[in-house]
Scaffold this motif. Sequence first.
Motif, PDB file in Angstrom:
ATOM      1  N   ILE A 138       0.808  -1.229   0.000  1.00 15.91           N
ATOM      2  CA  ILE A 138       0.000   0.000   0.000  1.00 15.91           C
ATOM      3  C   ILE A 138       0.834   1.269   0.000  1.00 15.91           C
ATOM      4  CG2 ILE A 138      -1.844  -1.199   1.241  1.00 15.91           C
ATOM      5  CD1 ILE A 138      -1.081   0.498   3.719  1.00 15.91           C
ATOM      6  N   SER A 139       2.157   1.148  -0.105  1.00 19.45           N
ATOM      7  CA  SER A 139       3.030   2.315   0.059  1.00 19.45           C
ATOM      8  C   SER A 139       2.698   3.441  -0.920  1.00 19.45           C
ATOM      9  CB  SER A 139       4.497   1.900  -0.080  1.00 19.45           C
ATOM     10  OG  SER A 139       4.735   1.280  -1.331  1.00 19.45           O
ATOM     11  N   GLU A 140       2.438   3.097  -2.180  1.00 24.49           N
ATOM     12  CA  GLU A 140       2.172   4.141  -3.171  1.00 24.49           C
ATOM     13  C   GLU A 140       0.826   4.832  -2.946  1.00 24.49           C
ATOM     14  OE1 GLU A 140       4.226   5.259  -5.352  1.00 24.49           O
ATOM     15  OE2 GLU A 140       5.812   3.754  -5.167  1.00 24.49           O
ATOM     16  N   ALA A 141      -0.096   4.148  -2.276  1.00 25.48           N
ATOM     17  CA  ALA A 141      -1.434   4.715  -2.061  1.00 25.48           C
ATOM     18  C   ALA A 141      -1.672   5.145  -0.617  1.00 25.48           C
ATOM     19  CB  ALA A 141      -2.492   3.685  -2.463  1.00 25.48           C
ATOM     20  N   TYR A 142      -0.660   5.017   0.236  1.00 25.92           N
ATOM     21  CA  TYR A 142      -0.893   5.229   1.664  1.00 25.92           C
ATOM     22  C   TYR A 142      -1.388   6.632   1.984  1.00 25.92           C
ATOM     23  CZ  TYR A 142      -0.350   5.170   6.694  1.00 25.92           C
ATOM     24  OH  TYR A 142      -0.602   5.252   8.035  1.00 25.92           O
ATOM     25  N   ASP A 143      -0.834   7.643   1.337  1.00 23.92           N
ATOM     26  CA  ASP A 143      -1.273   9.013   1.627  1.00 23.92           C
ATOM     27  C   ASP A 143      -2.750   9.198   1.316  1.00 23.92           C
ATOM     28  OD1 ASP A 143       1.152   9.790   2.601  1.00 23.92           O
ATOM     29  OD2 ASP A 143       1.793  10.846   0.798  1.00 23.92           O
ATOM     30  N   LEU A 144      -3.223   8.587   0.249  1.00 24.93           N
ATOM     31  CA  LEU A 144      -4.649   8.686  -0.098  1.00 24.93           C
ATOM     32  C   LEU A 144      -5.508   7.918   0.903  1.00 24.93           C
ATOM     33  CD1 LEU A 144      -4.532   8.224  -3.986  1.00 24.93           C
ATOM     34  CD2 LEU A 144      -4.956  10.346  -2.712  1.00 24.93           C
ATOM     35  N   ILE A 145      -4.980   6.797   1.400  1.00 27.25           N
ATOM     36  CA  ILE A 145      -5.751   5.951   2.310  1.00 27.25           C
ATOM     37  C   ILE A 145      -5.856   6.554   3.699  1.00 27.25           C
ATOM     38  CG2 ILE A 145      -5.787   3.701   3.487  1.00 27.25           C
ATOM     39  CD1 ILE A 145      -4.341   2.575   0.987  1.00 27.25           C
ATOM     40  N   ALA A 146      -4.733   7.068   4.224  1.00 26.95           N
ATOM     41  CA  ALA A 146      -4.700   7.402   5.648  1.00 26.95           C
ATOM     42  C   ALA A 146      -4.235   8.805   5.999  1.00 26.95           C
ATOM     43  CB  ALA A 146      -3.808   6.385   6.381  1.00 26.95           C
ATOM     44  N   ASP A 147      -3.427   9.424   5.162  1.00 23.54           N
ATOM     45  CA  ASP A 147      -2.785  10.658   5.615  1.00 23.54           C
ATOM     46  C   ASP A 147      -3.778  11.776   5.887  1.00 23.54           C
ATOM     47  OD1 ASP A 147      -0.154  11.994   6.142  1.00 23.54           O
ATOM     48  OD2 ASP A 147      -0.965  13.377   4.655  1.00 23.54           O
ATOM     49  N   SER A 148      -4.836  11.869   5.097  1.00 27.32           N
ATOM     50  CA  SER A 148      -5.784  12.962   5.296  1.00 27.32           C
ATOM     51  C   SER A 148      -6.448  12.909   6.665  1.00 27.32           C
ATOM     52  CB  SER A 148      -6.860  12.936   4.202  1.00 27.32           C
ATOM     53  OG  SER A 148      -7.592  11.720   4.258  1.00 27.32           O
ATOM     54  N   SER A 149      -6.652  11.719   7.188  1.00 27.86           N
ATOM     55  CA  SER A 149      -7.284  11.576   8.505  1.00 27.86           C
ATOM     56  C   SER A 149      -6.277  11.609   9.644  1.00 27.86           C
ATOM     57  CB  SER A 149      -8.085  10.266   8.568  1.00 27.86           C
ATOM     58  OG  SER A 149      -7.240   9.147   8.350  1.00 27.86           O
ATOM     59  N   GLU A 150      -5.053  11.192   9.391  1.00 31.02           N
ATOM     60  CA  GLU A 150      -4.058  11.072  10.454  1.00 31.02           C
ATOM     61  C   GLU A 150      -3.150  12.284  10.586  1.00 31.02           C
ATOM     62  OE1 GLU A 150      -1.933   7.534   9.504  1.00 31.02           O
ATOM     63  OE2 GLU A 150      -3.552   6.183  10.121  1.00 31.02           O
ATOM     64  N   ARG A 151      -3.070  13.097   9.553  1.00 34.63           N
ATOM     65  CA  ARG A 151      -2.070  14.171   9.502  1.00 34.63           C
ATOM     66  C   ARG A 151      -2.175  15.135  10.689  1.00 34.63           C
ATOM     67  NH1 ARG A 151       2.944  15.973   8.132  1.00 34.63           N
ATOM     68  NH2 ARG A 151       2.915  18.052   7.218  1.00 34.63           N
ATOM     69  N   ALA A 152      -3.375  15.562  11.043  1.00 31.92           N
ATOM     70  CA  ALA A 152      -3.525  16.532  12.135  1.00 31.92           C
ATOM     71  C   ALA A 152      -2.987  15.967  13.444  1.00 31.92           C
ATOM     72  CB  ALA A 152      -4.991  16.932  12.283  1.00 31.92           C
ATOM     73  N   ALA A 153      -3.282  14.698  13.720  1.00 34.72           N
ATOM     74  CA  ALA A 153      -2.781  14.079  14.947  1.00 34.72           C
ATOM     75  C   ALA A 153      -1.265  13.946  14.903  1.00 34.72           C
ATOM     76  CB  ALA A 153      -3.427  12.711  15.134  1.00 34.72           C
ATOM     77  N   ARG A 154      -0.730  13.604  13.766  1.00 34.15           N
ATOM     78  CA  ARG A 154       0.725  13.484  13.640  1.00 34.15           C
ATOM     79  C   ARG A 154       1.405  14.822  13.951  1.00 34.15           C
ATOM     80  NH1 ARG A 154       2.021   8.668  10.703  1.00 34.15           N
ATOM     81  NH2 ARG A 154       0.291   7.861   9.440  1.00 34.15           N
ATOM     82  N   LEU A 155       0.812  15.908  13.479  1.00 31.60           N
ATOM     83  CA  LEU A 155       1.409  17.223  13.700  1.00 31.60           C
ATOM     84  C   LEU A 155       1.368  17.636  15.165  1.00 31.60           C
ATOM     85  CD1 LEU A 155       0.157  19.194  10.569  1.00 31.60           C
ATOM     86  CD2 LEU A 155       2.487  18.414  11.071  1.00 31.60           C
ATOM     87  N   VAL A 156       0.359  17.179  15.906  1.00 32.70           N
ATOM     88  CA  VAL A 156       0.350  17.435  17.352  1.00 32.70           C
ATOM     89  C   VAL A 156       1.597  16.836  17.986  1.00 32.70           C
ATOM     90  CG1 VAL A 156      -0.820  16.924  19.530  1.00 32.70           C
ATOM     91  CG2 VAL A 156      -2.152  17.632  17.545  1.00 32.70           C
ATOM     92  N   GLY A 157       1.935  15.615  17.579  1.00 38.19           N
ATOM     93  CA  GLY A 157       3.135  14.972  18.103  1.00 38.19           C
ATOM     94  C   GLY A 157       4.411  15.714  17.734  1.00 38.19           C
ATOM     95  N   ILE A 158       4.487  16.205  16.509  1.00 35.28           N
ATOM     96  CA  ILE A 158       5.655  16.987  16.085  1.00 35.28           C
ATOM     97  C   ILE A 158       5.802  18.224  16.968  1.00 35.28           C
ATOM     98  CG2 ILE A 158       6.644  18.389  14.236  1.00 35.28           C
ATOM     99  CD1 ILE A 158       6.875  15.524  13.514  1.00 35.28           C
TER     100      ILE A 158
END
Length: 223
Positions: free
Chosen positions: A18-38
């Motif tokens: 799923i590496s080539e499609a991962y951003d379409l699958i998950a990044d839109s929903s996970e990105r905000a939470a990831r940035l909290v950690g950053i």
Amino acid sequence: MSDSTSLHESNRAFYDRISEAYDLIADSSERAARLVGIRQLSLNPGKTVLEMGFGTGNEIIDLAAAVGPTGAVHGIDISPGMLAVAQRKIAKAHPSAAVDLRVADARELPFGDESFDAAYSSFTLELFPPDEIEFTLREVARVLRPGGRFSNVSMAKVGPGQHPSTLEEIYIWMHRHFPHIVDCRPIDAPARLTETGFEIAERVDLEIWTMPVCAVLAIKPDR
């Protein structure tokens, strides 16, 4: 092959697919939470930071921007497919910080003791079998310098007296019966970090699609 090794290889193969499609699958929903950690890391220029499970490399770019040309970012991931995607992004972004990405196992980090000022992980720790989480966290503690900061973003268990949402119950059921499809499950990351000797500095409770997520900042105590 042990059950643990089999699961590890299954995860590697899954993320390669799923590496080539991962951003379409998950990044839109996970990105905000990831940035909290950053943001929890409060990184300064010149710091050396490790990302455990860098995926497609989006947060590697964020970390590189934070530590600047005098800093360095290292990342490990089990998936060669994810590494290939991340390397393309890094080449396009031209970060000023030194970046080193490699395929490696978080249960045996390929770095010396006290190599990093900070470490970061998102939606990775919950991929490990329960009996390997403590071992993995001890590896993170080993490579952090005293006083080093570790931000971890994970799917979280609901609090006392609360009930999982319908979606979370389905997710847990799918993980139990089809772990090769749904590969992670909610964990109590703050408790596991405390058990490993970290000190909890901050906890931020979040939500993705009604499922609880926890961003926790932990500190490796000084000697």
